[in-house]
Design a protein around this motif. Structure first.
Motif, mmCIF file in Angstrom:
data_model
loop_
_atom_site.group_PDB
_atom_site.id
_atom_site.type_symbol
_atom_site.label_atom_id
_atom_site.label_comp_id
_atom_site.label_asym_id
_atom_site.label_seq_id
_atom_site.Cartn_x
_atom_site.Cartn_y
_atom_site.Cartn_z
ATOM 1 N N LYS A 64 40.136 6.965 -30.502
ATOM 2 C CA LYS A 64 40.808 8.225 -30.860
ATOM 3 C C LYS A 64 42.279 8.035 -31.202
ATOM 4 O O LYS A 64 43.015 9.015 -31.296
ATOM 5 N N HIS A 99 36.740 24.606 -30.206
ATOM 6 C CA HIS A 99 36.992 24.127 -28.849
ATOM 7 C C HIS A 99 35.654 23.845 -28.181
ATOM 8 O O HIS A 99 34.807 24.738 -28.091
ATOM 9 N N SER A 108 34.787 33.004 -18.500
ATOM 10 C CA SER A 108 36.207 33.099 -18.162
ATOM 11 C C SER A 108 37.088 32.893 -19.404
ATOM 12 O O SER A 108 38.087 33.596 -19.609
ATOM 13 N N ARG A 138 31.662 17.037 -20.263
ATOM 14 C CA ARG A 138 31.435 17.799 -19.030
ATOM 15 C C ARG A 138 30.011 18.298 -18.860
ATOM 16 O O ARG A 138 29.699 18.915 -17.846
HETATM 17 C C1 HQG Z 1 38.562 24.723 -19.842
HETATM 18 C C2 HQG Z 1 40.126 14.477 -24.345
HETATM 19 C C3 HQG Z 1 37.981 28.468 -17.665
HETATM 20 C C4 HQG Z 1 38.396 24.002 -21.142
HETATM 21 C C5 HQG Z 1 39.362 15.339 -25.308
HETATM 22 C C6 HQG Z 1 38.176 22.574 -20.654
HETATM 23 C C7 HQG Z 1 40.375 16.359 -25.774
HETATM 24 C C8 HQG Z 1 38.984 27.075 -19.174
HETATM 25 C C9 HQG Z 1 39.010 22.508 -19.379
HETATM 26 C C10 HQG Z 1 41.366 16.398 -24.646
HETATM 27 C C11 HQG Z 1 39.889 28.085 -19.552
HETATM 28 C C12 HQG Z 1 40.308 21.777 -19.558
HETATM 29 C C13 HQG Z 1 41.394 17.723 -23.967
HETATM 30 C C14 HQG Z 1 39.773 29.349 -18.914
HETATM 31 C C15 HQG Z 1 40.323 26.344 -20.732
HETATM 32 N N1 HQG Z 1 38.802 29.488 -17.990
HETATM 33 N N2 HQG Z 1 38.045 27.251 -18.231
HETATM 34 N N3 HQG Z 1 40.561 30.375 -19.227
HETATM 35 N N4 HQG Z 1 40.705 27.613 -20.522
HETATM 36 N N5 HQG Z 1 39.282 26.004 -19.931
HETATM 37 O O1 HQG Z 1 40.395 18.029 -20.215
HETATM 38 O O2 HQG Z 1 39.987 20.435 -24.156
HETATM 39 O O3 HQG Z 1 39.902 11.388 -24.252
HETATM 40 O O4 HQG Z 1 42.393 19.613 -20.014
HETATM 41 O O5 HQG Z 1 37.307 24.494 -21.900
HETATM 42 O O6 HQG Z 1 38.816 14.594 -26.362
HETATM 43 O O7 HQG Z 1 38.376 19.452 -22.411
HETATM 44 O O8 HQG Z 1 41.774 12.407 -22.960
HETATM 45 O O9 HQG Z 1 40.857 19.856 -21.936
HETATM 46 O O10 HQG Z 1 36.818 22.337 -20.352
HETATM 47 O O11 HQG Z 1 41.022 16.063 -26.959
HETATM 48 O O12 HQG Z 1 42.164 11.546 -25.280
HETATM 49 O O13 HQG Z 1 39.287 23.847 -19.011
HETATM 50 O O14 HQG Z 1 40.957 15.386 -23.714
HETATM 51 O O15 HQG Z 1 40.891 13.524 -24.991
HETATM 52 O O16 HQG Z 1 40.033 20.404 -19.666
HETATM 53 O O17 HQG Z 1 40.093 18.025 -23.468
HETATM 54 P P1 HQG Z 1 40.985 19.390 -20.409
HETATM 55 P P2 HQG Z 1 39.739 19.510 -23.025
HETATM 56 P P3 HQG Z 1 41.194 12.130 -24.328
#
Ligand code: HQG
Length: 178
Positions: A64, A99, A108, A138
């Motif tokens: 990535k 997303h 939520s 996840r």
């Molecule tokens: C969720 C990896 C409930 C959101 C990936 C996610 C991506 C909520 C989790 C990068 C919410 C956060 C980021 C709400 C958000 N209520 N759940 N209001 N708002 N969420 O890991 O987007 O490999 O911080 O859906 O490829 O999963 O690390 O964000 O499930 O680009 O380079 O809360 O991480 O990249 O999880 O992933 P994260 P993300 P890397």
């Protein structure tokens, strides 16, 4: 280099360049850069020695493009939880962004919007396939569509990281649909 070693080094970089530099006594500057000599020495001191050549390989081959090297400095291009100023300019997004998440979060998210949770920004994908992979970390992935064009027209700022991840401070629910 064997792929498992490259992945281990990449995860080590993610931990220390995004989240916990102090764990190995590393200091990041305001823009998230670490000195390569210091990083290699700190890692060696903490029982995870790797070489400059291995670092260069991991940065170049990373699936990535999570990291960038500039001279004797290295940083993560996005994904931080420590405060960093990446100085990315506000950029007009495509009409739709995506997303990837999982079913248990959807209710939520549709109620309160997307929040950055532990990170600086909400991460959005330019296409459904990328979002699917993000969600699949996840569980069974669910893809939400973000009405990014309308959101930008309403005054919300978007930025795009060097590796093509779209970033927003939050996404209010009125711009989200399943
Ligand atoms: C969720 C990896 C409930 C959101 C990936 C996610 C991506 C909520 C989790 C990068 C919410 C956060 C980021 C709400 C958000 N209520 N759940 N209001 N708002 N969420 O890991 O987007 O490999 O911080 O859906 O490829 O999963 O690390 O964000 O499930 O680009 O380079 O809360 O991480 O990249 O999880 O992933 P994260 P993300 P890397």
């Amino acid at each position: 280099m064997d792929e498992r070693r490259a992945t281990r080094i990449s995860k080590y970089l993610a931990l220390h360049l995004r989240h916990r530099p102090e764990r190995i006594g590393l200091t990041l500057d305001a823009e998230g850069w670490a000195d390569v000599t210091e990083l290699l020495a700190a890692a060696a001191r903490h029982a995870f020695p790797f070489t400059r050549a291995e670092l260069e390989h991991v940065v170049a081959a990373n699936d990535k493009k999570r990291y960038e090297l500039a001279g004797n400095r290295v940083r993560a291009v996005q994904g931080h939880s420590v405060p960093v100023e990446l100085n990315l300019p506000p950029t007009p997004p495509p009409e739709f962004l995506y997303h990837g998440t999982v079913r248990r979060s959807v209710e939520s998210i549709l109620r309160e919007g997307l929040r950055p949770m532990g990170r600086h920004d909400v991460h959005l994908s330019p296409d459904r396939e990328t979002a699917r992979r993000v969600g699949a970390r996840r569980g069974e992935p669910i893809i939400l569509t973000v009405d990014a064009g309308r959101m930008a027209a309403d005054g919300h700022e978007f930025r795009v990281s060097a590796n093509g991840v779209w970033l927003a401070g939050s996404v209010p629910p009125e711009y989200l649909r399943e």
